[in-house]
Design a protein around this motif. Structure first.
Motif, PDB file in Angstrom:
ATOM      1  N   LEU A  12       0.804  -1.215   0.000  1.00 47.15           N
ATOM      2  CA  LEU A  12       0.000   0.000   0.000  1.00 47.15           C
ATOM      3  C   LEU A  12       0.842   1.271   0.000  1.00 47.15           C
ATOM      4  CD1 LEU A  12      -2.779  -1.017   2.544  1.00 47.15           C
ATOM      5  CD2 LEU A  12      -3.121  -0.522   0.131  1.00 47.15           C
ATOM      6  N   GLN A  13       2.159   1.118   0.151  1.00 48.79           N
ATOM      7  CA  GLN A  13       3.003   2.313   0.207  1.00 48.79           C
ATOM      8  C   GLN A  13       2.859   3.143  -1.063  1.00 48.79           C
ATOM      9  OE1 GLN A  13       4.586   3.386   2.883  1.00 48.79           O
ATOM     10  NE2 GLN A  13       3.580   1.617   3.778  1.00 48.79           N
ATOM     11  N   SER A  14       2.814   4.447  -0.880  1.00 50.28           N
ATOM     12  CA  SER A  14       2.710   5.345  -2.023  1.00 50.28           C
ATOM     13  C   SER A  14       3.309   6.669  -1.609  1.00 50.28           C
ATOM     14  CB  SER A  14       1.238   5.517  -2.402  1.00 50.28           C
ATOM     15  OG  SER A  14       1.061   6.748  -3.049  1.00 50.28           O
ATOM     16  N   PRO A  15       3.897   7.395  -2.571  1.00 51.14           N
ATOM     17  CA  PRO A  15       4.519   8.676  -2.200  1.00 51.14           C
ATOM     18  C   PRO A  15       3.516   9.668  -1.622  1.00 51.14           C
ATOM     19  CG  PRO A  15       4.978   8.073  -4.490  1.00 51.14           C
ATOM     20  CD  PRO A  15       4.029   7.067  -3.971  1.00 51.14           C
ATOM     21  N   SER A  16       2.211   9.490  -1.943  1.00 53.40           N
ATOM     22  CA  SER A  16       1.240  10.438  -1.395  1.00 53.40           C
ATOM     23  C   SER A  16       0.820  10.043   0.018  1.00 53.40           C
ATOM     24  CB  SER A  16       0.030  10.536  -2.307  1.00 53.40           C
ATOM     25  OG  SER A  16      -0.423   9.266  -2.672  1.00 53.40           O
ATOM     26  N   ARG A  17       1.233   8.849   0.441  1.00 56.84           N
ATOM     27  CA  ARG A  17       0.883   8.414   1.793  1.00 56.84           C
ATOM     28  C   ARG A  17       2.040   8.705   2.727  1.00 56.84           C
ATOM     29  NH1 ARG A  17      -2.392   3.262  -0.402  1.00 56.84           N
ATOM     30  NH2 ARG A  17      -4.426   3.944   0.324  1.00 56.84           N
ATOM     31  N   THR A  18       2.248   9.965   3.071  1.00 57.37           N
ATOM     32  CA  THR A  18       3.323  10.320   3.993  1.00 57.37           C
ATOM     33  C   THR A  18       2.731  10.981   5.223  1.00 57.37           C
ATOM     34  OG1 THR A  18       3.601  12.536   3.115  1.00 57.37           O
ATOM     35  CG2 THR A  18       4.873  10.800   2.058  1.00 57.37           C
ATOM     36  N   THR A  19       3.554  11.059   6.261  1.00 55.19           N
ATOM     37  CA  THR A  19       3.108  11.741   7.474  1.00 55.19           C
ATOM     38  C   THR A  19       2.812  13.202   7.166  1.00 55.19           C
ATOM     39  OG1 THR A  19       4.599  10.276   8.640  1.00 55.19           O
ATOM     40  CG2 THR A  19       3.651  12.065   9.893  1.00 55.19           C
ATOM     41  N   ARG A  20       3.606  13.762   6.237  1.00 54.49           N
ATOM     42  CA  ARG A  20       3.391  15.177   5.896  1.00 54.49           C
ATOM     43  C   ARG A  20       1.991  15.382   5.271  1.00 54.49           C
ATOM     44  NH1 ARG A  20       3.679  20.567   6.412  1.00 54.49           N
ATOM     45  NH2 ARG A  20       3.325  21.530   4.414  1.00 54.49           N
ATOM     46  N   THR A  21       1.587  14.540   4.308  1.00 56.30           N
ATOM     47  CA  THR A  21       0.251  14.719   3.732  1.00 56.30           C
ATOM     48  C   THR A  21      -0.816  14.476   4.796  1.00 56.30           C
ATOM     49  OG1 THR A  21       0.317  12.450   2.899  1.00 56.30           O
ATOM     50  CG2 THR A  21       0.863  14.164   1.340  1.00 56.30           C
ATOM     51  N   ALA A  22      -0.557  13.513   5.697  1.00 54.55           N
ATOM     52  CA  ALA A  22      -1.526  13.271   6.775  1.00 54.55           C
ATOM     53  C   ALA A  22      -1.662  14.501   7.662  1.00 54.55           C
ATOM     54  CB  ALA A  22      -1.107  12.056   7.597  1.00 54.55           C
ATOM     55  N   VAL A  23      -0.546  15.166   7.934  1.00 57.24           N
ATOM     56  CA  VAL A  23      -0.590  16.364   8.789  1.00 57.24           C
ATOM     57  C   VAL A  23      -1.310  17.510   8.062  1.00 57.24           C
ATOM     58  CG1 VAL A  23       0.819  18.168   9.873  1.00 57.24           C
ATOM     59  CG2 VAL A  23       1.403  15.767  10.199  1.00 57.24           C
ATOM     60  N   VAL A  24      -0.997  17.682   6.768  1.00 54.56           N
ATOM     61  CA  VAL A  24      -1.632  18.767   5.999  1.00 54.56           C
ATOM     62  C   VAL A  24      -3.150  18.578   5.989  1.00 54.56           C
ATOM     63  CG1 VAL A  24      -1.902  19.708   3.674  1.00 54.56           C
ATOM     64  CG2 VAL A  24       0.373  19.248   4.564  1.00 54.56           C
ATOM     65  N   LEU A  25      -3.613  17.368   5.662  1.00 49.77           N
ATOM     66  CA  LEU A  25      -5.052  17.124   5.614  1.00 49.77           C
ATOM     67  C   LEU A  25      -5.669  17.111   7.008  1.00 49.77           C
ATOM     68  CD1 LEU A  25      -5.316  14.463   2.798  1.00 49.77           C
ATOM     69  CD2 LEU A  25      -6.102  16.816   2.740  1.00 49.77           C
ATOM     70  N   GLY A  26      -4.899  16.588   7.974  1.00 48.36           N
ATOM     71  CA  GLY A  26      -5.397  16.540   9.344  1.00 48.36           C
ATOM     72  C   GLY A  26      -5.675  17.928   9.895  1.00 48.36           C
ATOM     73  N   ARG A  27      -4.800  18.873   9.589  1.00 51.87           N
ATOM     74  CA  ARG A  27      -5.023  20.267  10.026  1.00 51.87           C
ATOM     75  C   ARG A  27      -6.320  20.803   9.458  1.00 51.87           C
ATOM     76  NH1 ARG A  27       0.884  22.409   8.958  1.00 51.87           N
ATOM     77  NH2 ARG A  27       0.042  22.545   6.866  1.00 51.87           N
ATOM     78  N   LEU A  28      -6.508  20.619   8.141  1.00 49.87           N
ATOM     79  CA  LEU A  28      -7.714  21.142   7.489  1.00 49.87           C
ATOM     80  C   LEU A  28      -8.968  20.466   8.048  1.00 49.87           C
ATOM     81  CD1 LEU A  28      -6.397  21.265   3.823  1.00 49.87           C
ATOM     82  CD2 LEU A  28      -6.946  23.213   5.279  1.00 49.87           C
ATOM     83  N   LEU A  29      -8.878  19.136   8.222  1.00 46.26           N
ATOM     84  CA  LEU A  29     -10.032  18.405   8.740  1.00 46.26           C
ATOM     85  C   LEU A  29     -10.328  18.828  10.173  1.00 46.26           C
ATOM     86  CD1 LEU A  29     -12.114  16.211   8.145  1.00 46.26           C
ATOM     87  CD2 LEU A  29     -10.478  14.515   8.963  1.00 46.26           C
ATOM     88  N   GLY A  30      -9.277  18.999  10.967  1.00 43.68           N
ATOM     89  CA  GLY A  30      -9.475  19.456  12.343  1.00 43.68           C
ATOM     90  C   GLY A  30     -10.150  20.813  12.383  1.00 43.68           C
ATOM     91  N   ALA A  31      -9.700  21.723  11.495  1.00 45.96           N
ATOM     92  CA  ALA A  31     -10.313  23.061  11.446  1.00 45.96           C
ATOM     93  C   ALA A  31     -11.790  22.952  11.037  1.00 45.96           C
ATOM     94  CB  ALA A  31      -9.546  23.945  10.462  1.00 45.96           C
TER      95      ALA A  31
END
Lengths: 427, 157
Positions: A12-31
């Protein structure tokens, strides 16, 4: 089993599955979650105020704004949460699943957060077109309780992930990027740099080619990896952004008029309904088609010991005022309209009551949440709070509350009681 | 965001306490507002939500990604990303609109609830999305090809 989970996770590894993308989306979702939580609480307390609460009555479009934001942000949560879950999906197959108290707390809070969020978004969307039959529990109370569960488990989730969040809060500097750990870097999975190779090495796992799972993994291994991690990551975040923008553009016109021309997917359309105004609850659904048209209808105004019954002719003979107020539904849609009728405080004066009192109005409708509402003193004494008899220059349509309905500024439509029968001072 | 460990520990503790307090509030609201006979229904929806995402949506997305990568092995990475993105956007919009289509066909209590023809609107949307995607993807592929000719050694990574 361990090997299977490990294999799945690696596949399942993919370059779009990084902690950084999770943090970017997580911030927006949290907001977005916090925005929904705050506007949701505001709407809740307008409907169920605590004794000490008072509410602003201006701007008149305040509730229109807060509830429009609530529904629109709630809709945007859908692409955001799907994107966030995509980014962290390989973590589901982590082995061993639980390593201690902290990991138990982490996984339990995530399961609760994900389940509650998906259910909250789904029932919220279904509620905007009143598809209650689909879920076997009451909407409003469940939606309210789950909102606390979501924000609570979100706080715990942030606490658990605080180090990772801090580490990936900012975009990594050029060059460092490739070294940023993917969520599964610890299992020796493909790092973004390694994934940049044109193809993955076949038969990299010992079990490749053996059994069904082995063949599936071998097939996956033969699939070329994304050649450009940067394009893959950027493309992923852009996709979620465009999906969110598309949903907003094509639905938010029900709450925000400038987008009206684009409204093709919203459950309501401004201008569609009797007299050019949408109707949530019809007279037929409220079972008032006969009582509302009865010749002997009268509005009873009560304060203390005195009471007075006013016929429609009596109401029309009182000073009439015209106000421009939006009808703004908890379901997110809203529309400005011109209402004409008698000020509530003028009615109270007829029975000798001051204007700074609490008032309860009742509908002809029986046994329903919509059958009654209460007005805090700030709404009662407001010049814009009317018992409306006319809408946009015409006698109220039966579905809009004929013969008389309440209209007050900055309140949810569900509290703008229709087919009134009594107005009573309660304190 | 460079916080000394001690401050971060305090923040972590505060967040956990806040989270537990909110969870307790949610549980109280559930007990106070929702009759126990409805609780199994909520739990079933929780489980259903996880299953639908983790066992249906996510594997489907993974499979489509793999297929796209195979089909698009010789295409520029950005073209594959554009097609992928369009599929995701079409999927998410459909996820929102298809329930509206079903509910509209079942019927609503008021004619101003779900007043539009969502089926036609979705078809038009998906058509426009496909057309835009095709134009952008083909345009990008041509640009890529012409650039390759000019600079045969260009590294597209």
């Amino acid at each position: 089993m361990h090997r299977l989970l490990h294999g799945i996770r690696q596949a399942l590894q993919s370059p779009s599955r990084t902690t950084r993308t999770a943090v970017v989306l997580g911030r927006l979702l949290g907001a977005a979650f916090l925005l929904c939580f705050a506007t949701g609480l505001y709407s809740h307390f307008l409907q169920n105020p605590l004794p000490w609460m008072t509410f602003p009555t201006r701007p008149t479009w305040l509730y229109q704004l807060t509830q429009g934001v609530h529904i629109t942000a709630g809709l945007v949560c859908l692409p955001l949460i799907l994107g966030k879950l995509y980014a962290v999906y390989p973590e589901l197959f982590r082995t061993p699943p639980i390593t201690g108290l902290r990991s138990l707390l982490e996984r339990a809070s995530i399961a609760l957060l994900v389940a509650a969020s998906l259910v909250e978004i789904a029932i919220g969307l279904l509620n905007t077109y009143q598809w209650y039959r689909l879920f076997p529990f009451p909407f409003r109370q469940t939606h309210f309780a789950l909102s606390f569960v979501i924000i609570g488990s979100l706080a715990i989730h942030i606490a658990v992930k605080l180090d990772l969040i801090a580490l990936h809060w900012r975009r990594p500097a050029a060059g460092v990027e490739a070294a940023a750990p993917a969520p599964a870097a610890a299992v020796g999975a493909v790092t973004p740099a390694a994934a940049g190779a044109a193809t993955r090495a076949p038969a990299r796992r010992g079990d490749a080619g053996r059994g069904v799972t082995g063949r599936v993994f071998a097939w996956i291994d033969r699939t070329p990896a994304p050649r450009s991690p940067r394009v893959s990551r950027r493309g992923f975040l852009t996709t979620i952004g465009v999906a969110s923008a598309t949903l907003v553009a094509l639905t938010a016109g029900q709450s925000f008029r400038p987008l009206d021309a684009l409204t093709v997917f919203a459950p309501r359309k401004p201008g569609v309904g009797p007299g050019g105004l949408p109707v949530n609850r019809t007279a037929a659904a409220a079972r008032v088609t006969e009582t509302a048209r009865a010749g002997d209808w009268a509005l009873t105004v009560m304060a203390g010991g005195s009471s007075r019954a006013l016929s429609l002719a009596d109401l029309r003979s009182l000073p009439q005022h015209t106000v421009s107020l939006p009808i703004a539904c908890v379901e997110g849609w809203s529309q400005l309209a011109e209402w004409q009728g008698v000020r509530v405080k003028d009615l109270l004066a007829l029975v000798g009551s001051p204007a700074s009192v609490r008032v309860r109005v009742r509908s002809l409708e029986q046994g329903s949440l919509y059958a009654m509402s209460e007005l805090e003193p700030e709404f009662v004494r407001d010049d814009l709070t009317l018992i409306a008899l006319r809408l946009n220059g015409h006698v109220l349509d039966l579905d809009h509350g004929y013969p008389a309905r309440l209209i007050a500024p900055a309140r949810p439509g569900v509290l703008q009681t229709k087919w009134l029968s009594t107005v009573e001072v309660i304190g | 965001m460079i916080v000394p460990p001690t401050r971060r520990t305090v923040a972590r503790l505060a967040l956990v306490l806040l989270g537990l307090a909110l969870l307790a509030t949610g549980a109280l609201a559930l007990v106070a507002g929702v009759a126990p006979k409805h609780w199994p229904g909520i739990l079933a929806w929780f489980a259903g939500a996880i299953v639908v995402h983790d066992a249906l949506i996510a594997p489907a997305v993974f499979l489509v990604t793999l297929l796209l990568r195979r089909v698009g092995a010789r295409l520029p990475a950005a073209v594959v990303a554009i097609v992928q993105g369009a599929l995701v956007i079409g999927g998410i919009v459909s996820l929102v609109v298809v329930p509206e289509i079903i509910k509209r066909s079942i019927g609503t209590l008021s004619s101003s609830i779900l007043p539009l023809d969502y089926g036609v609107n979705l078809a038009v949307f998906l058509g426009v999305l496909a057309a835009v995607t095709a134009i952008v993807a083909v345009g990008y592929a041509r640009l890529f090809a012409s650039r390759q000719k000019v600079r045969p050694s260009a590294d597209q990574h």
